[in-house]
Enzyme design. Structure first.
Site, short mmCIF file in Angstrom:
data_model
loop_
_atom_site.label_atom_id
_atom_site.label_comp_id
_atom_site.label_asym_id
_atom_site.label_seq_id
_atom_site.Cartn_x
_atom_site.Cartn_y
_atom_site.Cartn_z
N ASP A 1 0.84 -1.21 0.00
CA ASP A 1 0.00 0.00 0.00
C ASP A 1 0.87 1.25 0.00
O ASP A 1 0.36 2.38 -0.06
CB ASP A 1 -1.01 -0.01 1.15
N SER A 2 2.21 1.07 -0.01
CA SER A 2 3.11 2.20 -0.27
C SER A 2 2.89 2.75 -1.66
O SER A 2 3.39 3.83 -1.99
CB SER A 2 4.58 1.78 -0.08
N ASP B 1 -1.05 -6.08 -0.12
CA ASP B 1 -1.50 -5.46 1.13
C ASP B 1 -3.01 -5.26 1.12
O ASP B 1 -3.57 -4.74 0.15
CB ASP B 1 -0.87 -4.07 1.28
N GLU C 1 9.00 -4.08 10.69
CA GLU C 1 9.45 -2.80 10.15
C GLU C 1 10.00 -1.89 11.24
O GLU C 1 9.34 -1.63 12.25
CB GLU C 1 8.27 -2.12 9.42
#
Ligand code: KIV
Length: 273
Positions: free
Chosen positions: A53-54, A92, A191
């Site tokens: 979803d980046s 995602d 992350e």
């Protein structure tokens, strides 16, 4: 190695990733959002492609990952799937498509699998979303977890700083990782957390742990492709290694093209009919 063949190419499956962890072979993972890039990454033999979803940031120019929709994620995932013969493709679940309840989460996961042809989904969070994880898994959809700095919660965190530096948050992360693994997730992304904590999780938890800003003691690494290629110049966290400065190279190429057009140098005799 347990593989299945497609067009004479052995595909990477969730089982292959597990075997890689067990024999100590590191897993390579990158984001991809479109056909052309995915084709290059697959030919280079990347193990896992993440339709992250980046895309909300690097493709659509939003400040956060929150605005991207399920329809937009499916569009990106379907484009990637048209290019891929070897890699495992994970997509995602976007913000707002799974947090409501487990039925909503399952419906979103099924839409991604049916409409894009992808192989697995990823969602952010630990015990809070465990019911959804279990429901998606019970439908036969492989699930990847994501803990630590989970960008969909950026307004709760209020900062992009390293997560789980304090004991309580580190303890919760360890418990979440165990809970996701026991529920049946095939891998977890960690992350931006301390390297020692990530290494401990990778040691304790039997499924592959993929890090981004989580040090070298994990089972694999993931980066956002546009960061690695140097397209996103403004983003320079310590964990990022840039392999190109594509922003500057493209700027130069496009500037030279404009100049050639203006100078009536393009097209020349050989470039016309
Ligand atoms: O969306 C994304 O690119 C991700 C990676 C940073 C792991 O979730």
């Amino acid at each position: 190695m347990s593989t299945y063949q497609y067009k004479n190419i052995s595909r990477v499956t969730t089982h292959v990733l597990q075997e890689m962890k067990e024999r100590g072979e590191k897993i390579s993972m990158l984001t991809a959002y479109d056909y052309s890039m995915a084709k290059i990454l697959d030919e280079a033999k990347i193990d896992v492609l993440l339709v992250g979803d980046s895309a909300s940031n690097v493709m659509a120019g939003h400040m956060t990952t929150l605005p991207i929709t399920l329809d937009q994620m499916i569009y990106h995932a379907a484009s990637v799937m048209r290019a891929v013969y070897r890699a495992l493709v994970v997509v995602d679940l976007p913000f707002g498509s799974y947090q409501g309840n487990s039925k909503e989460a399952l419906n979103s996961a099924i839409r991604i699998m049916k409409e894009s042809g992808a192989h697995a989904i990823k969602l952010e969070g630990g015990t809070e979303i465990l019911e959804s994880v279990k429901r998606i898994l019970s439908a036969g959809v492989p699930v990847m977890g994501h803990l630590g700095l989970t960008p969909q919660s950026i307004y709760k965190f209020g900062t992009f700083e390293v997560r789980a530096k304090e004991e309580a948050e580190a303890q919760k992360l360890i418990e979440d990782a165990h809970a996701l693994a026991e529920a049946g997730c095939f891998a977890i992304v960690l992350e931006k957390i301390p390297a020692a904590l990530a290494a401990r999780v990778a040691e304790e938890v039997k499924i592959p742990i993929i890090g981004i800003g989580a040090g070298s003691g994990v089972d694999g690494q993931v980066l956002v492709l546009h960061d690695l290629l140097g397209i996103t110049k403004e983003f320079s966290p310590r964990f990022l290694r840039r392999y190109m400065n594509l922003y500057d190279d493209m700027l130069d190429a496009v500037s030279r093209y404009i100049e050639d057009v203006k100078l009536k140098d393009f097209p020349n005799e050989k470039e016309q009919y």
